[in-house]
Scaffold this active site. Structure first.
Site, mmCIF file in Angstrom:
data_model
loop_
_atom_site.group_PDB
_atom_site.id
_atom_site.type_symbol
_atom_site.label_atom_id
_atom_site.label_comp_id
_atom_site.label_asym_id
_atom_site.label_seq_id
_atom_site.Cartn_x
_atom_site.Cartn_y
_atom_site.Cartn_z
ATOM 1 N N CYS A 143 0.846 -1.273 0.119
ATOM 2 C CA CYS A 143 -0.054 0.106 0.013
ATOM 3 C C CYS A 143 0.883 1.419 -0.172
ATOM 4 O O CYS A 143 0.281 2.344 -0.326
ATOM 5 C CB CYS A 143 -0.892 0.108 1.165
ATOM 6 S SG CYS A 143 -0.242 -0.416 2.869
ATOM 7 N N HIS A 232 -1.306 7.279 3.347
ATOM 8 C CA HIS A 232 -0.059 7.205 3.500
ATOM 9 C C HIS A 232 0.791 8.454 3.066
ATOM 10 O O HIS A 232 0.613 8.563 1.697
ATOM 11 C CB HIS A 232 0.544 5.757 2.960
ATOM 12 C CG HIS A 232 0.244 4.509 3.801
ATOM 13 N ND1 HIS A 232 -0.474 4.605 4.826
ATOM 14 C CD2 HIS A 232 0.271 3.078 3.436
ATOM 15 C CE1 HIS A 232 -0.672 3.398 5.565
ATOM 16 N NE2 HIS A 232 -0.286 2.633 4.425
#
Length: 328
Positions: A143, A232
């Site tokens: 991810c 993120h």
């Protein structure tokens, strides 16, 4: 007609995001749900604590009964399984003729398995011809690796990259639910996520390489878990062999935006991008800020933000399903 899709590990955060993103799809329809043994035979809405903030659980999905992962019949299978389980289950299903679109790490680095970001390495789908099973396995990346690879891909046309330094600030949802203990994370930063740095380092070189070769620049990766719900953050320092103008980098990003429908969002304010202000619930874009030179003009520095549950997981497998249909 919509293609029937089975979803494995349907009750987790990535599985829920898949359901949310596919609710109005004209191409794919979830027709089977599978989960752990304790949930088999139960209705999805009885065992799943729905955590999507903006999208209610579709009624027809909520009424589905969960089945064992080995009993799905749909040709297309989205796997959100833990890697240790995925290694056995995904191979068994692909051997039986299923097309597996996997969010798990189990087969990402296998030489005959595409580690796919369609905008970057669509040609890697040719690796499917080397898989000996009746079905196939296609994986999406880690991810955090997704955002870094997408930000790096346009820069590769500007000159020879010698080294990339990566620092990630990764949200709590990246650890799944219940994730990291609040006693460990609230008001804190954890400078370690098991196996994460090595995954990012190796996956980026596979994604940005050729069909059978890896990118030849070196990578240094450090990872941090931070008390943020979604998104993120990545800081990239990219060392080139020769000087690169920031204007040239921006032009190349804009060229990619012309090809891929505003893939990159640029933020000029010093305090942006921010997860809570800039990410949407279905955000497949890559947000970029602070594009500038390092101490010398052969170093480009930038910050990157992407939605870990969408571009980094659920949205990624859906993009890979669409890419597979184009490839076939």
């Amino acid at each position: 007609m919509s293609i029937s899709v089975a979803l494995l590990a349907a009750t987790g955060m990535v599985g829920q995001k898949v359901i949310a993103l596919l609710q109005n799809s004209s191409h794919f329809k979830i027709t089977e749900l599978a989960a752990s043994e304790r949930c088999i035979g139960k209705e999805y809405n009885k065992v799943c604590e729905w955590r999507e903030p903006l999208i209610p659980l579709p009624v027809y999905v909520g009424a589905m009964k969960l089945k064992p992962v080995t009993e799905v019949v749909s040709e297309f299978v989205i796997s959100c399984l833990p890697s240790d389980v995925a290694e056995e289950v995904e191979f068994k299903l692909s051997s039986g003729g299923k097309i597996i679109f996997s969010n798990a790490a189990a087969f990402r680095m296998h030489k005959n398995v595409p580690l796919l970001i369609p905008e970057i390495n669509f040609s890697h789908l040719s690796l499917l011809k080397q898989q000996k099973t009746l079905g196939k396995i296609i994986t999406n990346p880690n991810c955090a690796a997704v955002g870094a690879a997408l930000a790096l891909a346009p820069l590769m046309s500007l000159g020879t990259i010698e080294h990339v330094s990566i620092i990630t600030l990764q949200s709590t949802s990246g650890a799944g639910y219940p994730g990291v203990s609040s006693l460990d994370l609230i008001g804190n930063v954890i400078p370690y996520i098991e196996d994460e740095a090595s995954k990012i380092t190796e996956e980026i070189k596979k994604i940005l390489g050729g069909v059978n070769t890896y990118a030849d620049f070196t990578v240094t990766t450090n990872v941090f878990r931070v008390p943020v719900l979604y998104g993120h953050f990545i800081t990239l320092h990219v060392k080139f062999k020769h000087s690169i103008a920031t204007k040239t980098a921006m032009e190349e990003y804009n060229n990619w935006n012309a090809k891929f429908d505003d893939l990159f969002v640029f933020h000029e304010r010093e305090d942006r991008p921010q997860p809570i202000r800039d990410l949407t619930h279905d955000d497949m874009r890559v947000h970029i800020g602070h594009l500038k030179h390092g101490e010398t003009n052969d170093i480009l520095s930038l910050v990157v933000l992407s939605h870990n549950l969408v571009r980094g997981a659920a949205g990624a497998v859906i993009a890979n399903m669409n890419a597979y249909l184009r490839f076939m």
